[in-house]
Design a protein around this motif. Structure first.
Motif, PDB file in Angstrom:
ATOM      1  N   THR A   1      16.962  29.002 -23.385  1.00  0.00           N
ATOM      2  CA  THR A   1      16.085  28.594 -24.477  1.00  0.00           C
ATOM      3  C   THR A   1      14.730  29.271 -24.308  1.00  0.00           C
ATOM      4  N   THR A   2      13.761  28.864 -25.119  1.00  0.00           N
ATOM      5  CA  THR A   2      12.430  29.451 -25.119  1.00  0.00           C
ATOM      6  C   THR A   2      11.457  28.604 -24.292  1.00  0.00           C
ATOM      7  N   PRO A   3      10.494  29.215 -23.630  1.00  0.00           N
ATOM      8  CA  PRO A   3       9.490  28.437 -22.906  1.00  0.00           C
ATOM      9  C   PRO A   3       8.346  27.955 -23.791  1.00  0.00           C
ATOM     10  N   TYR A   4       8.338  28.363 -25.069  1.00  0.00           N
ATOM     11  CA  TYR A   4       7.248  27.986 -25.962  1.00  0.00           C
ATOM     12  C   TYR A   4       7.791  27.043 -27.024  1.00  0.00           C
ATOM     13  N   THR A   5       7.867  25.763 -26.648  1.00  0.00           N
ATOM     14  CA  THR A   5       8.378  24.736 -27.534  1.00  0.00           C
ATOM     15  C   THR A   5       8.006  23.392 -26.941  1.00  0.00           C
ATOM     16  N   PHE A   6       8.333  22.311 -27.666  1.00  0.00           N
ATOM     17  CA  PHE A   6       8.086  20.975 -27.144  1.00  0.00           C
ATOM     18  C   PHE A   6       8.974  20.729 -25.934  1.00  0.00           C
ATOM     19  N   PHE A   7       8.476  19.906 -25.027  1.00  0.00           N
ATOM     20  CA  PHE A   7       9.134  19.686 -23.737  1.00  0.00           C
ATOM     21  C   PHE A   7      10.589  19.244 -23.854  1.00  0.00           C
TER      22      PHE A   7
ATOM     23  N   PRO B   1      -0.149  23.895 -25.117  1.00  0.00           N
ATOM     24  CA  PRO B   1      -1.144  24.489 -24.224  1.00  0.00           C
ATOM     25  C   PRO B   1      -0.590  25.005 -22.901  1.00  0.00           C
ATOM     26  N   ILE B   2       0.577  24.501 -22.483  1.00  0.00           N
ATOM     27  CA  ILE B   2       1.189  24.967 -21.233  1.00  0.00           C
ATOM     28  C   ILE B   2       2.645  25.318 -21.512  1.00  0.00           C
ATOM     29  N   PRO B   3       3.020  26.584 -21.402  1.00  0.00           N
ATOM     30  CA  PRO B   3       4.433  26.937 -21.608  1.00  0.00           C
ATOM     31  C   PRO B   3       5.326  26.201 -20.609  1.00  0.00           C
ATOM     32  N   LEU B   4       6.565  26.005 -20.994  1.00  0.00           N
ATOM     33  CA  LEU B   4       7.450  25.168 -20.183  1.00  0.00           C
ATOM     34  C   LEU B   4       7.692  25.739 -18.792  1.00  0.00           C
ATOM     35  N   HIS B   5       7.719  27.059 -18.667  1.00  0.00           N
ATOM     36  CA  HIS B   5       8.006  27.629 -17.344  1.00  0.00           C
ATOM     37  C   HIS B   5       6.880  27.383 -16.348  1.00  0.00           C
TER      38      HIS B   5
END
Length: 395
Positions: free
Chosen positions: A81-87, A328-332
């Motif tokens: 998946t993408t690191p730029y999304t809701f947790f 504000p904080i990417p998931l990775h």
């Protein structure tokens, strides 16, 4: 003038009598979980999206979790998946003990990049990848033809995170399609702030395959098909009748609300250009197909890139202009995912978006005066200092 990021009271006012009457009807029936209202909503969502099957569940988060459980995702498996999304998108994967593989986003759409996805699949070719989850972020479809072709080449199912994109269209090779109903499965969230919001949590799974739909219906009710007989372990993922009833009242208005959001976005676009603000505005890659796909973008959020973002946020707050930062904080880089071994710089586009983006009010009921107030606040911030926007933006 105060301009909230979202004003749900404005949506509720014209529907109040209808909603209150339905609430009284359900109170009299004393049937609060699943039942006829949920079944009717499932049929209406299926017809609205073009999906073969729809299953009402307790939230968008639980919708994703139920799909992953139905696919048998667990320890030893991986999901992309993408690191730029809701947790929640990555959280559901982690809860099942599977590995999370991230692929970076496109800089213009903020959606999963097919090129980065291709690289991810090649890099992790030897791993047991059970699903790919593209996220239709902010109400704009991913490039699903390319994503599905990559997935098919690796024989991996596509699960669409359409939590922010119910009703959004995609001009695919097979003709116009609705987000969520393009891959093998998709899911929606009815969180109150979504374009179609309930009075609490709620969600919906849509899928192509009847056997998959049946499996998810069992999983949403503790894995129980025949009462008190459990052949698998599921969860309490059931949708409340009250939420379904409210959503049924709102659903016929959704396309109109999406058009109003698009009109507000067009106003911002024209006025920011008129004011000479060299902001990076939301991409509309499918606008050329608007005749066939009018909902080519439904603007769950209107997200722009800006310089001196944090300074602008302080100015907007002082002016009473609603705003938010998604995300504000990417998931990775989230602390709870530190064990995955990712580090700063691994997904530069996601990291840059996290530092540069801000969402502005775009809800359907914005007044002309409120929209102008938003434009004026940004124009004052970027033009009022130097008098020359281009010099300001260059910094």
């Amino acid at each position: 003038m105060q301009v909230p990021l979202l004003d749900l009271k404005k949506q509720y006012e014209p529907l109040r009598d209808q909603i209150r009457a339905k609430m009284d009807e359900i109170a009299e029936s004393q049937q609060f979980i699943l039942g006829p209202e949920v079944e009717a909503l499932e049929l209406e969502i299926s017809a609205f999206t073009g999906a073969n099957h729809a299953i009402g569940v307790s939230s968008g988060t639980d919708a994703e979790l139920a799909i992953l459980m139905a696919l048998g995702v667990g320890p030893g498996d991986a999901v992309v998946t993408t690191p730029y999304t809701f947790f929640a998108t990555a959280g559901g994967i982690a809860r099942l003990g599977a590995s999370i593989l991230f692929a970076d986003i496109e800089p213009d759409t903020f959606n999963l990049s097919p090129d980065r996805l291709r690289e991810c699949l090649e890099t992790h070719r030897g791993e047991k990848i059970k699903a790919i989850i593209p996220v239709h972020l902010f109400g704009l479809s991913c490039r699903m033809d390319e994503i599905r072709a990559l997935a098919a080449g690796h024989r991996i199912p596509v699960i669409e995170d359409a939590a922010q994109a119910l009703g959004a269209g995609y001009p695919g090779r097979e003709g116009p399609q609705k987000c969520g109903a393009i891959g093998e499965c998709g899911f929606y969230s009815f969180f109150p702030s979504k374009n179609l919001g309930a009075f609490g949590d709620g969600g919906m799974v849509v899928c192509r395959d009847a056997a998959m739909a049946d499996k998810i219906r069992v999983l949403r009710n503790h894995g129980m098909e025949q009462r008190y007989h459990h052949h698998t372990v599921g969860g309490n993922f059931r949708l409340d009748a009250l939420q379904a009833a409210i959503l049924r009242i709102k659903l016929p208005h959704l396309d109109h609300w999406s058009a109003m959001r698009r009109a507000n976005a067009a106003f911002y676009r024209a006025e920011f250009e008129r004011a000479g603000l060299e902001l990076t505005l939301p991409a509309e890659p499918f606008a050329a197909h608007s005749a066939a796909v009018p909902n080519h973008h439904i603007y769950n959020q209107f997200v722009i890139r800006v310089p001196r973002r944090d300074e602008l946020l302080r100015r907007l707050a002082a002016a009473g202009i609603g705003h938010a930062v998604y995300y504000p904080i990417p998931l990775h880089l989230q602390e709870c995912f530190s064990g995955l071994g990712y580090k700063p710089g691994d997904f530069p586009e996601s990291e840059r978006a996290a530092l540069e983006t801000v969402a502005l009010p775009v809800y359907p009921e914005l007044t002309a005066e409120q929209r102008s107030e938003v434009v004026g606040a940004l124009a004052e911030f970027y033009c009022g200092r130097t008098g020359q926007t281009s010099q300001t933006m260059a910094g």
